[in-house]
Design a protein around this motif. Structure first.
Motif, short mmCIF file in Angstrom:
data_model
loop_
_atom_site.label_atom_id
_atom_site.label_comp_id
_atom_site.label_asym_id
_atom_site.label_seq_id
_atom_site.Cartn_x
_atom_site.Cartn_y
_atom_site.Cartn_z
N UNK A 190 10.81 17.87 -11.97
CA UNK A 190 10.02 16.97 -11.12
C UNK A 190 10.08 17.42 -9.66
N UNK A 191 9.11 17.02 -8.85
CA UNK A 191 9.07 17.47 -7.45
C UNK A 191 10.33 17.08 -6.68
N UNK A 192 10.81 17.95 -5.79
CA UNK A 192 12.02 17.65 -5.00
C UNK A 192 11.88 16.40 -4.14
N UNK A 193 10.63 16.01 -3.84
CA UNK A 193 10.42 14.81 -3.02
C UNK A 193 10.74 13.52 -3.77
N UNK A 248 0.85 -1.19 0.00
CA UNK A 248 0.00 0.00 0.00
C UNK A 248 0.89 1.24 0.00
N UNK A 249 0.48 2.25 -0.75
CA UNK A 249 1.28 3.45 -0.85
C UNK A 249 0.96 4.40 0.30
N UNK A 250 1.95 5.22 0.68
CA UNK A 250 1.72 6.20 1.73
C UNK A 250 0.86 7.34 1.20
N UNK A 251 0.57 8.28 2.05
CA UNK A 251 -0.43 9.31 1.75
C UNK A 251 -0.09 10.15 0.53
N UNK A 252 1.16 10.66 0.47
CA UNK A 252 1.56 11.53 -0.65
C UNK A 252 1.93 10.66 -1.84
N UNK A 253 0.89 10.25 -2.59
CA UNK A 253 1.08 9.21 -3.61
C UNK A 253 2.06 9.60 -4.71
N UNK A 254 2.03 10.86 -5.13
CA UNK A 254 2.90 11.26 -6.25
C UNK A 254 4.36 11.35 -5.82
N UNK A 255 4.63 11.21 -4.54
CA UNK A 255 6.02 11.21 -4.06
C UNK A 255 6.38 9.93 -3.32
N UNK A 256 5.48 8.96 -3.31
CA UNK A 256 5.69 7.75 -2.53
C UNK A 256 6.96 7.03 -2.97
N UNK A 257 7.78 6.64 -1.98
CA UNK A 257 9.00 5.89 -2.29
C UNK A 257 8.69 4.44 -2.63
N UNK A 258 7.47 3.99 -2.34
CA UNK A 258 7.09 2.61 -2.67
C UNK A 258 6.51 2.50 -4.08
N UNK A 259 6.18 3.63 -4.67
CA UNK A 259 5.65 3.62 -6.04
C UNK A 259 6.80 3.53 -7.04
N UNK A 296 17.28 6.92 -12.94
CA UNK A 296 18.01 8.11 -12.49
C UNK A 296 17.78 8.35 -11.01
N UNK A 297 18.87 8.56 -10.27
CA UNK A 297 18.79 9.00 -8.88
C UNK A 297 18.74 10.53 -8.89
N UNK A 298 17.57 11.09 -8.69
CA UNK A 298 17.38 12.53 -8.82
C UNK A 298 18.07 13.30 -7.69
N UNK A 299 18.18 12.70 -6.51
CA UNK A 299 18.86 13.37 -5.40
C UNK A 299 20.34 13.54 -5.72
N UNK A 300 20.98 12.48 -6.21
CA UNK A 300 22.39 12.57 -6.57
C UNK A 300 22.59 13.54 -7.74
N UNK A 301 21.65 13.54 -8.66
CA UNK A 301 21.73 14.47 -9.80
C UNK A 301 21.74 15.91 -9.29
N UNK A 302 20.80 16.20 -8.39
CA UNK A 302 20.72 17.57 -7.85
C UNK A 302 21.98 17.93 -7.07
N UNK A 303 22.45 17.00 -6.26
CA UNK A 303 23.63 17.27 -5.44
C UNK A 303 24.86 17.53 -6.30
N UNK A 304 24.98 16.83 -7.41
CA UNK A 304 26.12 17.01 -8.31
C UNK A 304 25.92 18.08 -9.36
N UNK A 305 24.73 18.68 -9.39
CA UNK A 305 24.41 19.74 -10.36
C UNK A 305 24.74 19.31 -11.79
#
Length: 351
Positions: A161-164, A53-64, A238-247
């Motif tokens: 895409x959303x920062x989450x 089951x997905x958590x509340x914020x569906x468009x940012x769910x880490x399980x999706x 793509x790992x978006x967090x690493x992408x952002x961190x490395x600019x």
């Protein structure tokens, strides 16, 4: 005298039918004639019992499973087929979230309506992409379709895409999956890699850059210490967090700015990705990108599958399956794309 009148009535109907068919068949068989196309509603697909089951914020769910695709009228028919293939082969289709990126100038209402009609239960968001900032950086390539500003939207995914969102599967519009996308989304990226994609180390890597690039001592050292191999940017995890961190968006843009000053490559949006990432990506099995089915960038001739198993079929290259099917000149493998085609054809009979 009813019969002559009836005969005349039938004659008018046949004439009208002939004119409609003629008008339909005379439309140019082009990837860009999709503005008024209508699409059928796809079947509804449901999760298996084992799906989380997905958590509340569906468009940012880490399980999706998050899928990003560009979207435009020209390739909408391909996009619809790709979406259907993803859902059809997923064990948890209701846990997939789509993130669509159209040009800021596109008819977003039309695109949203087309997707909602064919996939009423689909969870998706649309993120308009202002291509004006990249338009001045695009240099002409060997095929005009490669110069479309929307091809460069993948450079800006982490900003659009959303920062989450921390991980996304990027897919081109000219492909279909025949396997569960969750397997691709779960690709290990290791401790450092920003993205994962199938690599092709047998390809002639030097051919992607000009003699000007290789003859420049500073530029040619770009790949020093890296086992740089060709990879296709149409299928990436793509790992978006690493992408952002490395600019990494800035790093790609810097190469595009250099390209405007001195021509160092010929092939559209791919070479900047190779310059930044080649040799530093996580591996993905070749089954996840059986690419090149659209032939080369000049003639788009028919091609066979690469040896080995298949999880994703990709019609990269000039020839697109819907164009060849409409022109009655399909390649053998286009028959594998056809079952996912949701185009509502004129006079289609509903079963």
């Amino acid at each position: 005298m009813p019969e002559p009148h009836g005969h005349l009535h039938r004659h008018h109907l046949l004439l009208l039918l002939f004119l409609l068919i003629t008008a339909t068949n005379s439309a140019p068989a082009s990837a860009t004639t999709t503005n008024y196309q209508r699409f059928k509603e796809a079947p509804q697909f449901y999760n298996s019992l084992a799906c989380p089951s997905l958590d509340t914020n569906e468009m940012c769910s880490h399980q999706a499973v998050h899928v990003a695709m560009t979207l435009d009228a020209a390739y909408l028919r391909g996009s619809m087929a790709a979406i259907l293939s993803v859902l059809q082969h997923s064990s948890c289709p209701q846990n997939i979230r789509f993130h669509f990126i159209p040009s800021a100038t596109a008819n977003h209402h039309h695109l949203r309506l087309a997707i909602s009609r064919s996939f009423p239960s689909l969870k998706f968001q649309i993120y308009p992409y202002d291509s004006s900032k990249v338009s001045g950086l695009i240099s002409t390539s060997i095929r005009s379709a490669l110069d479309c500003p929307l091809n460069y939207a993948r450079n800006y995914l982490a900003n659009l895409l959303p920062p989450c969102l921390s991980r996304v599967v990027y897919l081109d519009s000219d492909l279909v999956l025949v396997d569960d996308i969750a397997k691709l989304a779960a690709t290990p990226l290791g401790d450092r890699s920003v993205l994962a994609a199938p690599e092709y180390c047998n390809a002639n890597f030097t051919s992607y850059f000009t003699p000007t690039f290789w003859s420049n001592p500073t530029l040619s050292l770009t790949f020093a210490g890296r086992k740089a191999c060709y990879f296709n940017t149409g299928v990436m995890v793509i790992d978006l967090q690493r992408w952002r961190q490395g600019d990494y968006t800035t790093k790609i843009i810097e190469w595009m700015e250099l390209q405007k000053r001195m021509r160092i490559y010929e092939l559209g949006s791919l070479p900047p990705f190779l310059l930044v990432f080649a040799g530093n990506i996580a591996p993905v099995d070749h089954r996840w990108n059986q690419h090149g089915l659209g032939g080369d960038n000049y003639r788009g001739l028919c091609r066979n599958l690469h040896p080995g198993p298949v999880s994703l079929l990709h019609w990269s290259g000039k020839g697109k399956p819907w164009v060849r099917l409409d022109a009655n000149r399909p390649c053998p493998l286009d028959a594998l794309w056809a079952p996912y085609d949701l185009l509502q054809t004129p006079f289609a009979l509903e079963s």
